[in-house]
Design a protein around this motif. Structure first.
Motif, PDB file in Angstrom:
ATOM      1  N   SER A 158      18.371   5.488  98.085  1.00 52.48           N
ATOM      2  CA  SER A 158      17.335   4.496  97.819  1.00 52.48           C
ATOM      3  C   SER A 158      15.978   4.936  98.356  1.00 52.48           C
ATOM      4  N   CYS A 159      15.917   5.286  99.648  1.00 57.39           N
ATOM      5  CA  CYS A 159      14.632   5.667 100.253  1.00 57.39           C
ATOM      6  C   CYS A 159      14.458   7.174 100.391  1.00 57.39           C
ATOM      7  N   SER A 160      15.543   7.924 100.261  1.00 54.87           N
ATOM      8  CA  SER A 160      15.530   9.396 100.360  1.00 54.87           C
ATOM      9  C   SER A 160      15.071   9.896 101.724  1.00 54.87           C
ATOM     10  N   GLU A 161      15.010   9.003 102.699  1.00 57.71           N
ATOM     11  CA  GLU A 161      14.588   9.400 104.047  1.00 57.71           C
ATOM     12  C   GLU A 161      15.688   9.163 105.085  1.00 57.71           C
ATOM     13  N   GLY A 162      16.388   8.059 104.941  1.00 62.27           N
ATOM     14  CA  GLY A 162      17.423   7.725 105.917  1.00 62.27           C
ATOM     15  C   GLY A 162      18.737   8.434 105.638  1.00 62.27           C
ATOM     16  N   THR A 163      19.681   8.207 106.530  1.00 65.55           N
ATOM     17  CA  THR A 163      21.026   8.773 106.415  1.00 65.55           C
ATOM     18  C   THR A 163      22.032   7.641 106.324  1.00 65.55           C
ATOM     19  N   LEU A 164      23.007   7.789 105.461  1.00 64.46           N
ATOM     20  CA  LEU A 164      24.037   6.771 105.323  1.00 64.46           C
ATOM     21  C   LEU A 164      24.996   6.840 106.499  1.00 64.46           C
ATOM     22  N   LYS A 186      17.216  -1.532 103.042  1.00 66.57           N
ATOM     23  CA  LYS A 186      18.385  -2.404 103.072  1.00 66.57           C
ATOM     24  C   LYS A 186      19.488  -1.933 102.135  1.00 66.57           C
ATOM     25  N   TYR A 187      19.474  -0.651 101.837  1.00 62.05           N
ATOM     26  CA  TYR A 187      20.474  -0.110 100.905  1.00 62.05           C
ATOM     27  C   TYR A 187      21.868  -0.132 101.530  1.00 62.05           C
ATOM     28  N   ILE A 188      22.832  -0.668 100.799  1.00 59.62           N
ATOM     29  CA  ILE A 188      24.237  -0.666 101.212  1.00 59.62           C
ATOM     30  C   ILE A 188      25.027   0.083 100.140  1.00 59.62           C
ATOM     31  N   ALA A 189      25.659   1.177 100.539  1.00 66.25           N
ATOM     32  CA  ALA A 189      26.377   2.013  99.580  1.00 66.25           C
ATOM     33  C   ALA A 189      27.768   1.481  99.286  1.00 66.25           C
ATOM     34  N   ARG A 190      28.407   0.928 100.301  1.00 67.91           N
ATOM     35  CA  ARG A 190      29.795   0.510 100.128  1.00 67.91           C
ATOM     36  C   ARG A 190      30.146  -0.508 101.189  1.00 67.91           C
ATOM     37  N   SER A 191      30.796  -1.574 100.775  1.00 66.88           N
ATOM     38  CA  SER A 191      31.250  -2.597 101.701  1.00 66.88           C
ATOM     39  C   SER A 191      32.764  -2.585 101.762  1.00 66.88           C
TER      40      SER A 191
END
Length: 265
Positions: A158-164, A186-191
C-alpha cells in the motif's frame, strides 16, 4: 581372502521419503497423556473439550488439527513458563496431589512451594513488551505467517515504505499481518481472527492470477487494476513502472471505504 576383489552381484536402487508423524485423534492423544502420566480418566473428557472450545485445535474426520491460536499459546508458555509447560511438571504434580489425597504430603506446603515459583513467572510475564512477544511469534511461525515470502520481500504493497509484520489486536481476540507504519498506513494484508492456520489453497494462486483492468480514474485517466500478491487481493492505481510506486490498497480496505462513503451520501 584378504585383498580379494569383490564385485556386486545385484544392485537395488530405492528412494524413501520420511513422513511426518500422524496427527492425533482424541483417543491417540489420551493414550499419549496416559503414557506421560498427565491427567486422570475423569479429566480426559474435559481436556478434549477445553482444547476445542478455546479453538486450540479443530477436529476434522476425528483427527485433531492445531489452530494458529493453539500454536501461539503453546509457544508463549514454552518460552515464558518453561517449567510449568514441561510434561514432567504436570506428571509430578499429579503424583504430589495423589500424595496429598493419601495424607502423606501436607497440602499447604505443596501449594506454597508451587505458588512461589509460579507467581514469579506471572510477574515476569506481566512486564513483557507486547511487541517483543509478537516478534518472537513472528520468528517462530514465519513459514505459516509468510508462506513463500523472503524476510526481505515483505514491503507493504500500500505505502511501499513499511514492512508487513505480525500483530496481535489490542482491542479483541484477533491477530493480523499489517504495515508497521500504522497508524500512518492502515493496510492489513491478512486477518487470522476467523481463519484457520491451515486453509485449503484457492483455485487462483498468486502465480496464476492475471491482473484485471477495473476501469480508469476520472480525474487522471490512470488505469485501475485488481491484482493478487502473496498476502491477498489489492487494487492498484496506475501501471507498474520502474522508479514509480503506484498507490495500492487491500481489497478489504477498498470495500470499507465504499461502504462508509455510501452511508455518508
Amino acid at each position: 581372502m584378504v585383498k580379494d576383489l569383490v564385485f556386486p552381484v545385484n544392485v537395488h536402487l530405492g528412494q524413501h521419503f520420511t513422513k511426518p508423524p500422524s496427527r492425533y485423534s482424541e483417543g491417540a492423544l489420551i493414550k499419549k497423556l496416559e503414557e506421560l502420566g498427565i491427567g486422570r480418566p475423569s479429566t480426559y473428557a474435559s481436556i478434549m473439550e477445553v482444547l476445542q472450545d478455546r479453538k486450540y485445535v479443530t477436529a476434522k474426520s476425528r483427527v485433531l488439527h492445531p489452530e494458529f491460536r493453539g500454536r501461539m499459546v503453546s509457544a508463549f508458555l514454552l518460552h515464558h513458563f518453561s517449567e510449568v509447560a514441561d510434561y514432567s511438571f504436570t506428571a509430578n504434580m499429579e503424583t504430589e496431589l495423589d500424595n496429598v489425597s493419601a495424607g502423606s504430603t501436607e497440602w499447604k506446603g505443596l501449594l506454597k512451594d508451587y505458588w512461589e515459583r509460579f507467581s514469579k513467572y506471572c510477574a515476569d510475564a506481566s512486564k513483557l513488551d507486547g511487541r517483543k512477544v509478537e516478534r518472537m511469534l513472528e520468528e517462530k511461525f514465519g513459514p505459516i505467517l509468510f508462506p513463500d515470502v523472503d524476510k526481505d520481500s515483505r514491503i507493504c504493497p500500500s505505502c511501499s515504505e513499511g514492512t508487513l509484520r505480525f500483530n496481535v489486536s489490542r482491542y479483541g481476540e484477533g491477530y493480523f499481518i499489517g504495515c508497521d507504519r500504522h497508524p500512518k498506513c492502515k493496510y492489513i494484508a491478512r486477518s487470522f481472527s476467523q481463519q484457520e492456520d491451515e486453509t485449503e489453497p484457492t483455485e487462483e494462486s498468486p502465480k496464476s492470477f492475471t491482473p484485471r483492468l477495473l476501469g480508469v480514474m476520472p480525474d487522471s485517466d490512470q488505469k485501475v487494476f485488481l491484482k493478487q500478491g502473496p498476502y491477498g487481493y489489492y487494487v492498484q492505481n496506475g501501471e507498474d513502472k520502474k522508479g514509480l510506486f503506484p498507490k495500492r490498497a487491500s481489497l478489504s480496505e477498498v470495500k470499507d471505504r465504499l461502504y462508509y462513503s455510501r452511508r455518508c451520501n
